[in-house]
Scaffold this motif. Sequence first.
Motif, PDB file in Angstrom:
ATOM      1  N   PHE A  42       0.843  -1.237  -0.004  1.00  0.00           N
ATOM      2  CA  PHE A  42       0.040   0.100   0.052  1.00  0.00           C
ATOM      3  C   PHE A  42       0.990   1.281  -0.107  1.00  0.00           C
ATOM      4  O   PHE A  42       1.603   1.339   0.799  1.00  0.00           O
ATOM      5  N   PHE A  43       0.726   1.981  -1.066  1.00  0.00           N
ATOM      6  CA  PHE A  43       1.569   3.321  -1.218  1.00  0.00           C
ATOM      7  C   PHE A  43       0.779   4.550  -0.809  1.00  0.00           C
ATOM      8  O   PHE A  43      -0.492   4.485  -0.937  1.00  0.00           O
ATOM      9  N   THR A  44       1.395   5.287   0.189  1.00  0.00           N
ATOM     10  CA  THR A  44       0.844   6.578   0.652  1.00  0.00           C
ATOM     11  C   THR A  44       1.995   7.518   0.865  1.00  0.00           C
ATOM     12  O   THR A  44       3.055   7.247   0.896  1.00  0.00           O
ATOM     13  N   ASN A  45       1.262   8.923   0.631  1.00  0.00           N
ATOM     14  CA  ASN A  45       2.107   9.849   0.992  1.00  0.00           C
ATOM     15  C   ASN A  45       2.007  10.698   2.155  1.00  0.00           C
ATOM     16  O   ASN A  45       2.600  11.616   2.464  1.00  0.00           O
ATOM     17  N   HIS A  46       1.223   9.687   2.941  1.00  0.00           N
ATOM     18  CA  HIS A  46       0.946  10.317   4.183  1.00  0.00           C
ATOM     19  C   HIS A  46       2.077   9.875   5.212  1.00  0.00           C
ATOM     20  O   HIS A  46       1.874   8.519   5.653  1.00  0.00           O
ATOM     21  N   GLU A  77       6.605  10.242  -1.945  1.00  0.00           N
ATOM     22  CA  GLU A  77       5.922  11.636  -2.309  1.00  0.00           C
ATOM     23  C   GLU A  77       5.068  11.302  -3.491  1.00  0.00           C
ATOM     24  O   GLU A  77       5.095  10.571  -4.419  1.00  0.00           O
ATOM     25  N   PHE A  78       4.184  12.560  -3.577  1.00  0.00           N
ATOM     26  CA  PHE A  78       3.247  12.681  -4.730  1.00  0.00           C
ATOM     27  C   PHE A  78       3.780  13.578  -5.596  1.00  0.00           C
ATOM     28  O   PHE A  78       3.766  14.864  -5.745  1.00  0.00           O
ATOM     29  N   PHE A 117      -3.967  10.654  -9.732  1.00  0.00           N
ATOM     30  CA  PHE A 117      -2.614  10.841 -10.560  1.00  0.00           C
ATOM     31  C   PHE A 117      -1.574  10.171  -9.490  1.00  0.00           C
ATOM     32  O   PHE A 117      -0.662   9.797 -10.131  1.00  0.00           O
ATOM     33  N   TYR A 118      -1.855  10.127  -8.372  1.00  0.00           N
ATOM     34  CA  TYR A 118      -0.737   9.253  -7.574  1.00  0.00           C
ATOM     35  C   TYR A 118      -0.511   7.954  -7.830  1.00  0.00           C
ATOM     36  O   TYR A 118       0.519   7.276  -7.562  1.00  0.00           O
ATOM     37  N   LYS A 119      -1.375   7.181  -8.512  1.00  0.00           N
ATOM     38  CA  LYS A 119      -1.212   5.902  -9.103  1.00  0.00           C
ATOM     39  C   LYS A 119       0.000   5.808 -10.089  1.00  0.00           C
ATOM     40  O   LYS A 119       0.582   4.971 -10.277  1.00  0.00           O
ATOM     41  N   PHE A 120       0.208   6.848 -10.618  1.00  0.00           N
ATOM     42  CA  PHE A 120       1.471   7.113 -11.501  1.00  0.00           C
ATOM     43  C   PHE A 120       2.836   6.909 -10.814  1.00  0.00           C
ATOM     44  O   PHE A 120       3.755   6.239 -11.444  1.00  0.00           O
ATOM     45  N   ASP A 121       2.993   7.666  -9.489  1.00  0.00           N
ATOM     46  CA  ASP A 121       3.978   7.369  -8.661  1.00  0.00           C
ATOM     47  C   ASP A 121       3.936   5.904  -8.175  1.00  0.00           C
ATOM     48  O   ASP A 121       4.966   5.466  -7.910  1.00  0.00           O
ATOM     49  N   CYS A 122       2.934   5.305  -7.824  1.00  0.00           N
ATOM     50  CA  CYS A 122       2.846   3.824  -7.678  1.00  0.00           C
ATOM     51  C   CYS A 122       3.424   2.905  -8.755  1.00  0.00           C
ATOM     52  O   CYS A 122       4.009   2.018  -8.396  1.00  0.00           O
ATOM     53  N   ILE A 123       3.018   3.257  -9.807  1.00  0.00           N
ATOM     54  CA  ILE A 123       3.450   2.457 -10.968  1.00  0.00           C
ATOM     55  C   ILE A 123       4.854   2.795 -11.166  1.00  0.00           C
ATOM     56  O   ILE A 123       5.820   1.728 -11.190  1.00  0.00           O
ATOM     57  N   LYS A 164       6.283  10.209 -17.371  1.00  0.00           N
ATOM     58  CA  LYS A 164       7.009  11.554 -17.029  1.00  0.00           C
ATOM     59  C   LYS A 164       7.205  12.252 -18.101  1.00  0.00           C
ATOM     60  O   LYS A 164       7.119  13.580 -18.208  1.00  0.00           O
ATOM     61  N   GLN A 165       7.574  11.912 -19.339  1.00  0.00           N
ATOM     62  CA  GLN A 165       7.518  12.845 -20.598  1.00  0.00           C
ATOM     63  C   GLN A 165       6.462  13.779 -20.869  1.00  0.00           C
ATOM     64  O   GLN A 165       6.552  14.614 -20.904  1.00  0.00           O
ATOM     65  N   ILE A 166       5.211  12.826 -20.856  1.00  0.00           N
ATOM     66  CA  ILE A 166       3.973  13.488 -20.997  1.00  0.00           C
ATOM     67  C   ILE A 166       3.819  14.591 -19.870  1.00  0.00           C
ATOM     68  O   ILE A 166       3.392  15.552 -20.446  1.00  0.00           O
TER      69      ILE A 166
END
Length: 331
Positions: free
Chosen positions: A46-50, A76-77, A91-97, A196-198
């Motif tokens: 489970f990813f969180t930025n909290h 981090e987000f 959009f945090y799921k992009f950090d998770c990926i 990241k590029q987009i």
Amino acid sequence: MADNESEQYPQIGDKTISEQNKIYLRNVYTFFATSTKLNKNCDHIFFTNHGNTLFIDDFNLTSWLNNNGVDVQVREFNFEPQNSDYFTKSFYKFDCINEISKKSYSHSLLLDVDCVWLKPADALFQNASSNDICLYDVYESPSIDEPIHGLTRREMTEVFSSIDENYPKNKHPTHFGGEALFSSKKNLKKITQEHKQIYRRIQKDKEIPKFSNEKSIYDNDEYINSLVCNKLFDDWKPLNPYIKRVWTPPGFSNVEGNEDELCVWHLPSEKKTGLKYLFESIQNNPSDFESLGQPGLTKFIGKHTGVQKRPYLLKARMKTENLITKLSKIS
């Protein structure tokens, strides 16, 4: 979990950031309660930025996750979109990926937490792992000029091409749902590099790209992810035999009666109701929940979430809570 200012989520309504987080954390509980029950041999992250310990009222969710074998990782987000307050946290799921692509797993399954598991992941993994990328075709590819929420696939192509000059101009995209992604490590790295590029390209533009329905590319993480996955992959396989985005509201229900054949239900319209009732039932009687087999588990989840017929008392409770909410707004 991404923590920022209050924002718009149609299935949650007008809630403060504290109320939104409480709803979200209950969803985290029900997701991992069902998954750890059925998928005991799988690693759970489970990813969180909290960074603080997570509580639902006085219930220590972080401790419960740790005790049930869930690896809670604080990150981090970084992909937070600018100038948007609509589905921003998704959009945090992009950090998770990005984080999962760094792990040693050959294949990984990423899911939204307003999903629940009904069956073990064995069949999904056995069939999907022979493919490098499996995606959820949420609208099952309608004709290119059929509008979905005021937007056609042809119009998506035009905007995608304006953002990324390498996007094939004759490729009308499949709208991929953001709730599920099964991928090899190799392809996760490709996806996160494109994200990241987009993201950098859009950040440099003076105006955020918009579709003909006036939605911004930042109003839904599915737009960017659909751009990336349609650009990168032709030979993808559908996750549709295993997962469904199930809508339960009267007049808007897509329940067909065969949902018990699936592994996972995604329940966006049950965030603040059915999944709350499920949270309470599991937490109050954990041993009863653990003892459930099939078809008892599906029936138990179905009656709480409205995928199957809700008991009278539960329907009465829903009506009472809805009335109280309306009256509080008037006052």
